[in-house]
Motif scaffolding. Structure first.
Motif, PDB file in Angstrom:
ATOM      1  N   ARG A 250      71.953  52.199 121.098  1.00 55.81           N
ATOM      2  CA  ARG A 250      71.405  51.173 121.991  1.00 55.81           C
ATOM      3  C   ARG A 250      72.302  49.938 122.013  1.00 55.81           C
ATOM      4  NH1 ARG A 250      66.116  52.707 119.359  1.00 55.81           N
ATOM      5  NH2 ARG A 250      65.227  54.186 120.833  1.00 55.81           N
TER       6      ARG A 250
ATOM      7  N   ARG B 118      75.523  49.855 121.503  1.00 55.65           N
ATOM      8  CA  ARG B 118      76.755  50.183 122.240  1.00 55.65           C
ATOM      9  C   ARG B 118      76.529  50.145 123.742  1.00 55.65           C
ATOM     10  NH1 ARG B 118      78.952  55.596 120.066  1.00 55.65           N
ATOM     11  NH2 ARG B 118      77.935  55.345 118.084  1.00 55.65           N
ATOM     12  N   ARG B 119      75.367  50.557 124.191  1.00 56.36           N
ATOM     13  CA  ARG B 119      75.075  50.589 125.627  1.00 56.36           C
ATOM     14  C   ARG B 119      74.890  49.183 126.196  1.00 56.36           C
ATOM     15  NH1 ARG B 119      71.109  55.717 126.685  1.00 56.36           N
ATOM     16  NH2 ARG B 119      72.675  57.288 126.230  1.00 56.36           N
ATOM     17  N   GLN B 120      74.521  48.257 125.367  1.00 49.19           N
ATOM     18  CA  GLN B 120      74.310  46.894 125.830  1.00 49.19           C
ATOM     19  C   GLN B 120      75.637  46.130 125.998  1.00 49.19           C
ATOM     20  OE1 GLN B 120      71.579  45.092 123.106  1.00 49.19           O
ATOM     21  NE2 GLN B 120      69.814  46.206 123.889  1.00 49.19           N
TER      22      GLN B 120
END
Length: 83
Positions: free
Chosen positions: A78, A80-82
């Protein structure tokens, strides 16, 4: 010289005159160990069933450990996706 396995198979292997005679011999019919005493053949070896990688992991980790590791991995994804 005869050898008998737990299944009752008799084997008569040939040995050189100067060879050391083994206590046990693998039965050529079924592969079980065979001994020289017809009334008391060696017991079949106990074989462990095949275990998957997951089974070995579950032996070392509790369910709570698994949940904590999963939560940590999901949190990293999560983050990394932000970015």
């Amino acid at each position: 010289m005869s050898y008998w396995c737990a299944n009752g198979h008799e084997s008569k292997p040939s040995f050189a005159v100067d060879a050391e005679i083994p206590e046990e011999w693998d039965c050529p019919r079924c592969g079980l160990p065979a001994g020289q005493d017809e009334k008391n053949p060696p017991a079949a070896p106990r074989t462990e069933p095949y275990k998957t990688h997951l089974a070995y992991v579950k032996e070392r980790r509790s369910d709570a450990d698994g949940e904590a590791i999963l939560a940590e991995a999901l949190e990293r994804l999560r983050q990394r996706r932000q970015i």
